[in-house]
Design a protein around this motif. Structure first.
Motif, PDB file in Angstrom:
ATOM      1  N   GLU A 155      -7.896  -4.335  -3.139  1.00 39.92           N
ATOM      2  CA  GLU A 155      -8.245  -3.061  -3.770  1.00 39.92           C
ATOM      3  C   GLU A 155      -7.623  -1.890  -3.015  1.00 39.92           C
ATOM      4  N   GLN A 156      -7.630  -1.971  -1.688  1.00 42.15           N
ATOM      5  CA  GLN A 156      -7.014  -0.912  -0.884  1.00 42.15           C
ATOM      6  C   GLN A 156      -5.514  -0.846  -1.152  1.00 42.15           C
ATOM      7  N   ALA A 157      -4.864  -2.018  -1.176  1.00 45.23           N
ATOM      8  CA  ALA A 157      -3.421  -2.048  -1.417  1.00 45.23           C
ATOM      9  C   ALA A 157      -3.095  -1.567  -2.825  1.00 45.23           C
ATOM     10  N   ALA A 158      -3.905  -1.979  -3.799  1.00 47.54           N
ATOM     11  CA  ALA A 158      -3.660  -1.560  -5.180  1.00 47.54           C
ATOM     12  C   ALA A 158      -3.792  -0.053  -5.320  1.00 47.54           C
ATOM     13  N   ALA A 159      -4.799   0.520  -4.660  1.00 49.11           N
ATOM     14  CA  ALA A 159      -4.981   1.968  -4.727  1.00 49.11           C
ATOM     15  C   ALA A 159      -3.818   2.694  -4.063  1.00 49.11           C
ATOM     16  N   GLU A 160      -3.351   2.151  -2.957  1.00 48.58           N
ATOM     17  CA  GLU A 160      -2.253   2.786  -2.221  1.00 48.58           C
ATOM     18  C   GLU A 160      -0.966   2.806  -3.038  1.00 48.58           C
ATOM     19  N   PHE A 161      -0.725   1.734  -3.798  1.00 49.71           N
ATOM     20  CA  PHE A 161       0.529   1.632  -4.544  1.00 49.71           C
ATOM     21  C   PHE A 161       0.362   1.902  -6.039  1.00 49.71           C
ATOM     22  N   GLY A 162      -0.849   2.238  -6.457  1.00 55.92           N
ATOM     23  CA  GLY A 162      -1.071   2.550  -7.863  1.00 55.92           C
ATOM     24  C   GLY A 162      -0.937   1.357  -8.779  1.00 55.92           C
ATOM     25  N   ALA A 163      -1.329   0.176  -8.290  1.00 54.71           N
ATOM     26  CA  ALA A 163      -1.222  -1.044  -9.092  1.00 54.71           C
ATOM     27  C   ALA A 163      -2.467  -1.215  -9.952  1.00 54.71           C
ATOM     28  N   PRO A 164      -2.341  -1.327 -11.257  1.00 50.95           N
ATOM     29  CA  PRO A 164      -3.514  -1.498 -12.119  1.00 50.95           C
ATOM     30  C   PRO A 164      -4.082  -2.910 -12.017  1.00 50.95           C
ATOM     31  N   ARG A 165      -5.361  -3.051 -12.387  1.00 48.77           N
ATOM     32  CA  ARG A 165      -5.966  -4.381 -12.451  1.00 48.77           C
ATOM     33  C   ARG A 165      -5.502  -5.062 -13.731  1.00 48.77           C
TER      34      ARG A 165
END
Length: 320
Positions: free
Chosen positions: A206-216
């Motif tokens: 979740e931290q990495a996704a938020a940092e790179f703007g990766a959607p679920r």
């Protein structure tokens, strides 16, 4: 008694089936001469009046051919084989082929010579002559810790006898069952549509996704689907660089070009039984996870009262 579950059906128009490690098909040359500039190699035939006996006692590979001998070791292998023949009184020598043997030709030779397996850069390949006129069902028997066994059926006749024909080594946790001709068209890495997916997961996903703007994504992972392959690749490099930084979030990333391998693995991931099929050059190819990861798996041939093949079984967990 556990009930068999259907993993899928394989079609084999050529009548020559290949079973091997599904993660290693990037190396498959089909009808082309293998060409690996980083790992040049030589193929040899064992020739002479005692060729079969010499091959059997030499115990390097199955049959009277030695494939993929590293170029730097070729002279040593010739010397060692010569010493072996003198020691055992065999009249046989090694004869180098002018070029390496294409993998499709290796299948053809093994089937005609009734050799149970051959190798492709150390990866064992099981070649079989199978019915070409109908789909071949592949089933599995569930066990306590994975599949007890995986079975491909050739006929409905009762099994009268069975014997082990080889032990298949798997390093990528998946079997592939494929028509040998269809593999000429197999594309393991390059995208068929110019697109790729990039997914990430792990403890700090979740931290990495938020940092790179990766959607679920729908499967619960994070990432991007259907990106132009170069864009996906550059993002993958950026993710990898971030993973290597001190104090970076803990996550993994997977770059997935839309190749044939991606197509079938998409079906595998969506399957209840970790197996899926894709059609290549008119043949249905099956990829099935071992259920227990990597390992060496005994392969048995079941035959009827006339000695004709009924089924092929791969022992997975050894449970009964």
């Amino acid at each position: 008694m556990a009930t068999e579950v259907m993993l899928g059906e394989v079609t084999c128009p050529s009548g020559h089936l290949v079973i091997t490690d599904g993660g290693c098909l990037e190396m498959w040359s089909g009808d082309r001469v293998p060409d690996d500039e980083e790992h040049p190699a030589t193929d040899f035939a064992i020739v002479g009046p005692d060729a079969e006996e010499a091959a059997e006692t030499f115990e390097r590979q199955t049959g009277t051919r030695l494939y993929d001998i590293p170029a730097h070791a070729a002279d040593d292998v010739v010397t060692i084989f010569g010493e072996h023949c003198r020691e055992h009184g065999h009249d046989a020598t090694l004869s180098a082929f002018a070029r390496q043997i294409p993998h499709r030709e290796r299948v053809r030779h093994a089937v005609e010579a009734r050799e149970t397996e051959f190798i492709v850069m150390g990866v064992p390949v099981l070649p079989l002559e199978v019915p070409a006129d109908r789909p071949l069902p592949v089933t599995a028997i569930p066990g306590e810790h994975g599949w007890q066994s995986i079975r491909m059926a050739f006929s409905d006749e009762p099994v009268a006898d069975s014997w082990m024909i080889c032990e298949l080594g798997i390093d990528h946790a998946r079997f592939v069952f494929a028509d040998a001709d269809a593999l000429n068209s197999w594309e393991h890495v390059l995208p068929l549509d110019g697109l790729a997916d990039l997914v990430l997961w792990g403890r700090d996903e979740e931290q990495a996704a938020a940092e790179f703007g990766a959607p679920r994504l729908d499967d619960g992972l994070y990432g991007w689907l259907d990106l132009p392959v170069e864009e996906a690749y550059q993002r993958a490099l950026t993710l990898e660089a971030r993973r290597e930084e001190p104090g970076a979030p803990a996550f993994a990333a997977d770059f997935r070009p839309h190749s044939h391998h991606w197509q079938v693995m998409r079906e595998v991931r969506a399957s209840d039984h970790d197996a899926g099929t894709t059609t290549v050059a008119g043949a249905d190819i099956l990829m099935a996870m071992t259920s227990v990861g990597d390992g060496f798996f005994p392969v048995h041939l079941d035959v009827d009262a006339d000695g004709l093949p009924v089924s092929l079984r791969i022992d997975i967990t050894g449970e009964s």
